[in-house]
Design an enzyme around this catalytic site. Structure first.
Site, PDB file in Angstrom:
ATOM      1  N   HIS A  20      -4.469  -2.683  -1.467  1.00 31.05           N
ATOM      2  CA  HIS A  20      -3.064  -2.445  -1.126  1.00 31.05           C
ATOM      3  C   HIS A  20      -2.800  -2.305   0.365  1.00 31.05           C
ATOM      4  O   HIS A  20      -1.700  -2.573   0.827  1.00 31.05           O
ATOM      5  CB  HIS A  20      -2.487  -1.315  -1.973  1.00 31.05           C
ATOM      6  CG  HIS A  20      -2.212  -1.814  -3.352  1.00 31.05           C
ATOM      7  ND1 HIS A  20      -3.136  -1.705  -4.365  1.00 31.05           N
ATOM      8  CD2 HIS A  20      -1.188  -2.535  -3.853  1.00 31.05           C
ATOM      9  CE1 HIS A  20      -2.657  -2.314  -5.440  1.00 31.05           C
ATOM     10  NE2 HIS A  20      -1.478  -2.818  -5.159  1.00 31.05           N
TER      11      HIS A  20
ATOM     12  N   GLU B 247      -1.776  -9.529 -16.280  1.00 29.84           N
ATOM     13  CA  GLU B 247      -2.873  -9.186 -15.360  1.00 29.84           C
ATOM     14  C   GLU B 247      -4.097  -8.713 -16.122  1.00 29.84           C
ATOM     15  O   GLU B 247      -5.118  -8.373 -15.537  1.00 29.84           O
ATOM     16  CB  GLU B 247      -2.415  -8.187 -14.287  1.00 29.84           C
ATOM     17  CG  GLU B 247      -1.571  -7.053 -14.782  1.00 29.84           C
ATOM     18  CD  GLU B 247      -0.889  -6.275 -13.660  1.00 29.84           C
ATOM     19  OE1 GLU B 247      -1.216  -6.431 -12.483  1.00 29.84           O
ATOM     20  OE2 GLU B 247      -0.004  -5.458 -14.005  1.00 29.84           O
TER      21      GLU B 247
ATOM     22  N   ASN C 253      -4.052 -10.604  -8.749  1.00 32.23           N
ATOM     23  CA  ASN C 253      -4.941  -9.646  -8.075  1.00 32.23           C
ATOM     24  C   ASN C 253      -5.748  -8.895  -9.125  1.00 32.23           C
ATOM     25  O   ASN C 253      -6.960  -8.712  -8.998  1.00 32.23           O
ATOM     26  CB  ASN C 253      -4.148  -8.633  -7.251  1.00 32.23           C
ATOM     27  CG  ASN C 253      -3.192  -9.313  -6.291  1.00 32.23           C
ATOM     28  OD1 ASN C 253      -3.376 -10.468  -5.970  1.00 32.23           O
ATOM     29  ND2 ASN C 253      -2.180  -8.596  -5.847  1.00 32.23           N
ATOM     30  N   ASP C 254      -5.053  -8.449 -10.152  1.00 32.17           N
ATOM     31  CA  ASP C 254      -5.757  -7.759 -11.227  1.00 32.17           C
ATOM     32  C   ASP C 254      -6.360  -8.731 -12.230  1.00 32.17           C
ATOM     33  O   ASP C 254      -7.470  -8.528 -12.700  1.00 32.17           O
ATOM     34  CB  ASP C 254      -4.807  -6.782 -11.938  1.00 32.17           C
ATOM     35  CG  ASP C 254      -4.657  -5.487 -11.147  1.00 32.17           C
ATOM     36  OD1 ASP C 254      -5.678  -4.978 -10.648  1.00 32.17           O
ATOM     37  OD2 ASP C 254      -3.526  -5.004 -11.004  1.00 32.17           O
TER      38      ASP C 254
ATOM     39  N   CYS D 189       3.088 -13.336  -9.141  1.00 30.87           N
ATOM     40  CA  CYS D 189       3.385 -12.440  -8.024  1.00 30.87           C
ATOM     41  C   CYS D 189       2.108 -11.872  -7.406  1.00 30.87           C
ATOM     42  O   CYS D 189       2.163 -11.058  -6.504  1.00 30.87           O
ATOM     43  CB  CYS D 189       4.314 -11.314  -8.468  1.00 30.87           C
ATOM     44  SG  CYS D 189       3.643 -10.362  -9.829  1.00 30.87           S
TER      45      CYS D 189
HETATM   46  C1  PEP Z   1      -1.386  -8.116  -9.269  1.00 29.60           C
HETATM   47  O1  PEP Z   1      -2.184  -7.411  -9.880  1.00 29.60           O
HETATM   48  O2  PEP Z   1      -1.582  -9.314  -9.015  1.00 29.60           O
HETATM   49  C2  PEP Z   1      -0.125  -7.532  -8.765  1.00 29.60           C
HETATM   50  C3  PEP Z   1       0.812  -8.300  -8.250  1.00 29.60           C
HETATM   51  O3  PEP Z   1       0.015  -6.186  -8.823  1.00 29.60           O
HETATM   52  P1  PEP Z   1      -0.668  -5.161  -7.809  1.00 29.60           P
HETATM   53  O4  PEP Z   1      -1.264  -5.961  -6.688  1.00 29.60           O
HETATM   54  O5  PEP Z   1       0.386  -4.240  -7.330  1.00 29.60           O
HETATM   55  O6  PEP Z   1      -1.692  -4.508  -8.678  1.00 29.60           O
HETATM   56 MG    MG Z   2      -1.647  -5.469 -10.567  1.00 32.54          MG
END
Ligand code: PEP
Ligand code: MG
Length: 578
Positions: free
Chosen positions: A192, A434, A457-458, A505
């Site tokens: 993050h 995710e 990302n997850d 996203c």
């Molecule tokens: C993701 O997991 O891709 C996502 C957009 O959420 P975050 O990065 O906030 O976990």
């Molecule tokens: Mg996520």
């Protein structure tokens, strides 16, 4: 490679050249000692208390000036303790009664207060004060020991911040005017701190493993976050070389900027929705400046993390309303709170977990702590009349979770309507994909949701079993691996079969190597850091959607590794650029 190079992971585009501001934990160790001159020791303590008060007052003033009055208010609690005779009197008493040095007395009294506040389980406000006491006592100890404490809020000249890691709230406190870049020991492209750096548009390199031990305060360094290189104490030639690279990048950005109001269409005329991710209402400015067509992900947890207690329904309503109104009718996908993993909330006591990313987080907390969830949903539904709101639930693993979350949303909506509140009747409700289980079962989900947004990302960390914060396994963050591409394709196809849409996203959506593949797979909406929007639009306008379809087919069916996919895409992009 020169021997003054340190490699890391490029996390936010750009190049900066400036002195180091080392943001590391100072050494505040000391020995407990018996004191003979007790009066002299009390005088030494008083001087340290005075120095700490002056320092905090100065920091508060600078923070108010550069970050705003609200951010500066945290320091008021610190000053309050230093002015509280109950607190300072007890430290003096320990010095006098036990004849110990001021450091030991300070530690003893602050430990006692910290334990007392931390134990107030039914009073999160007082629990939060434990952190204030810790900060204050560290400042007094530093004054006693003659150690200088770093204070990022007071940075008032151009620097590059170097740290082991930066928490999202550290990152939020960096003043972009002076902090030209940052570099950290740990983290990956999707941690993050990296995501925040991109929304602040500060160049960043993470996961260098060793930078804090390789540089000193004030060393000149170059952060080349276009390819993930830090140059320590560069030669004049190196400075000139990177100045030239920086200028070339600025020129490239100026070219992209010309596309701010252009349509996002492929070379053969297919329109694609290009959206941006935000963490706070302030980020909308970057979304609009970069010509994004929508907000594809509003990470609402930052609203919770920026606060010392749960944000009230009205505070949340104001934030959501501001975003919806500033987007002037354009779509805004708001994700309900996603705390957990690397996003902690000091006032929400979460149990220590072996695997926080696999634990109690996001929708799992919301379904368990429904009071908190309902407050957020009420605020969202009330704000829905101010724009085009879409609500999205994070970390959905099963259809039962989605059904339960949707039922709570429906219940809150009925309550509001009964109370005579206005609520929009065209709110789409979707989920983040995710967790691989949901990606696999996308055909079933697609019958019940309005849309999907793929959180790569997850999704990638769970599919590859590779912690997104751990730079040792960051090689497994493989967005182009055919296994990941197949999961994504399954989700997109499943949504289309039910007449629904799929967005993305996660950071992959703005990854220039992934974009041609995703266009070819038929992804409907791309949401990314605002700073990636214009270069992505520029790339999409050069691609032919039919050719990309063939490219994606090949990647999905013939490639065996991520490397093979990259080679395939590079060839296709080179052709598109001709
Ligand atoms: C993701 O997991 O891709 C996502 C957009 O959420 P975050 O990065 O906030 O976990
Ligand atoms: Mg996520």
């Amino acid at each position: 490679m020169s021997d003054n190079f340190i490699k890391g992971i490029a996390a936010s585009d750009g190049i900066a050249i400036a002195p180091v501001y080392l943001l590391t934990e100072p050494d505040l160790s000391f020995e407990k000692q018996t004191i003979e001159d007790v009066d002299g020791e009390v005088t030494r303590l008083d001087a340290a208390l005075q120095q700490a008060t002056e320092e905090i007052t100065a920091i508060r003033a600078i923070a108010a000036e550069s970050l705003g009055e609200e951010e500066a208010q945290v320091f008021d609690a610190h000053l309050m303790f230093l002015e509280d005779p109950e607190f300072t009197g007890q430290i003096r008493d320990v010095v006098k009664n036990d004849s110990v040095n001021a450091e030991a007395a300070m530690r003893q009294v602050s430990d006692m207060f910290i334990a007392m506040f931390s134990a107030m389980e039914d009073n999160p406000y007082m629990q939060e004060r434990a952190a204030d006491i810790k900060d204050v006592s560290e400042r007094v100890l530093a004054a006693l020991l003659g150690v200088k404490l770093p204070s990022p809020a007071t940075i008032s000249e151009e620097v590059i911040v170097v740290a082991y890691d930066l928490t999202p709230s550290d990152t939020a406190q960096l003043n972009k005017k002076y902090v030209k870049a940052f570099a950290t020991d740990i983290g990956g492209r999707t941690s993050h701190s990296a995501i925040m750096a991109r929304s602040l548009e500060i160049p960043a390199i993470v996961g260098t493993k060793e930078i804090t031990s390789q540089v000193k305060d004030g060393d000149l360094i170059i952060v080349d976050a276009l390819d993930g290189t830090v140059v320590v104490n560069p030669s004049q030639e190196q400075v000139a070389e990177y100045e030239a690279k920086k200028d070339a990048f600025a020129k490239q950005q100026a070219e992209w900027a010309e596309l701010k109001d252009a349509d996002t269409v492929t070379a053969d005329g297919k329109h694609i929705e290009l959206a941006a991710n935000i963490g706070t209402p302030k980020d909308v400015e970057g979304v609009l400046n970069n010509g994004a067509e929508a907000v594809g992900l509003y990470r609402t947890e930052f609203l919770y993390m920026d606060s010392t207690d749960f944000p009230t329904e009205d505070e949340q309503y104001e934030a959501y309303k501001t975003v919806l109104e500033s987007m002037e009718g354009k779509s805004v996908v708001v994700r309900t709170m996603d705390i957990g993993g690397d996003k902690e909330l000091p006032y929400l006591e979460l149990p220590e977990e072996m695997n926080p990313f696999l634990g109690y987080r996001a929708i799992r907390i919301c379904l368990d702590r429904q009071d908190m969830f309902k407050t957020q949903l009420r605020a969202l539904l009330r704000a829905s009349v101010h724009g085009q709101l879409k609500i999205m639930f994070p970390m959905i693993a099963t259809l039962q979770e989605f059904r339960q979350a949707k039922a709570i949303l429906e219940e809150v909506k009925q309550d509001l309507l009964t109370q005579g509140q206005e609520v929009s009747d065209s709110i789409e409700v979707g989920i983040m994909i995710e967790i691989p289980a949901a990606a696999v079962l996308a055909d079933q989900f697609a019958k019940e949701v309005d849309f999907f947004s793929i959180g790569t990302n997850d999704l990638i960390q769970y599919s590859m079993a590779s912690d997104r914060m751990n730079e040792r396994v960051s090689y497994l963050y493989q967005p182009y691996n055919p296994s990941i591409l197949r999961l994504i394709k399954n989700v997109i196809d499943a949504s289309h079969a039910e007449g629904k849409w799929t967005g993305m996203c996660g950071e992959m959506a703005g990854d220039q190597t992934a974009v041609p593949l995703l266009v070819g797979m038929g992804l409907d909406e791309f949401s990314m850091s605002a700073s990636s929007v214009l270069k992505t639009r520029s790339l999409m306008r050069k691609l032919d959607s039919k050719e990309m379809e063939a490219l994606a087919d090949k990647a999905l069916n013939e490639c065996t590794t991520a490397e093979e996919v990259v080679a395939l895409v590079e060839e296709a992009v080179a052709k598109a650029n001709q």
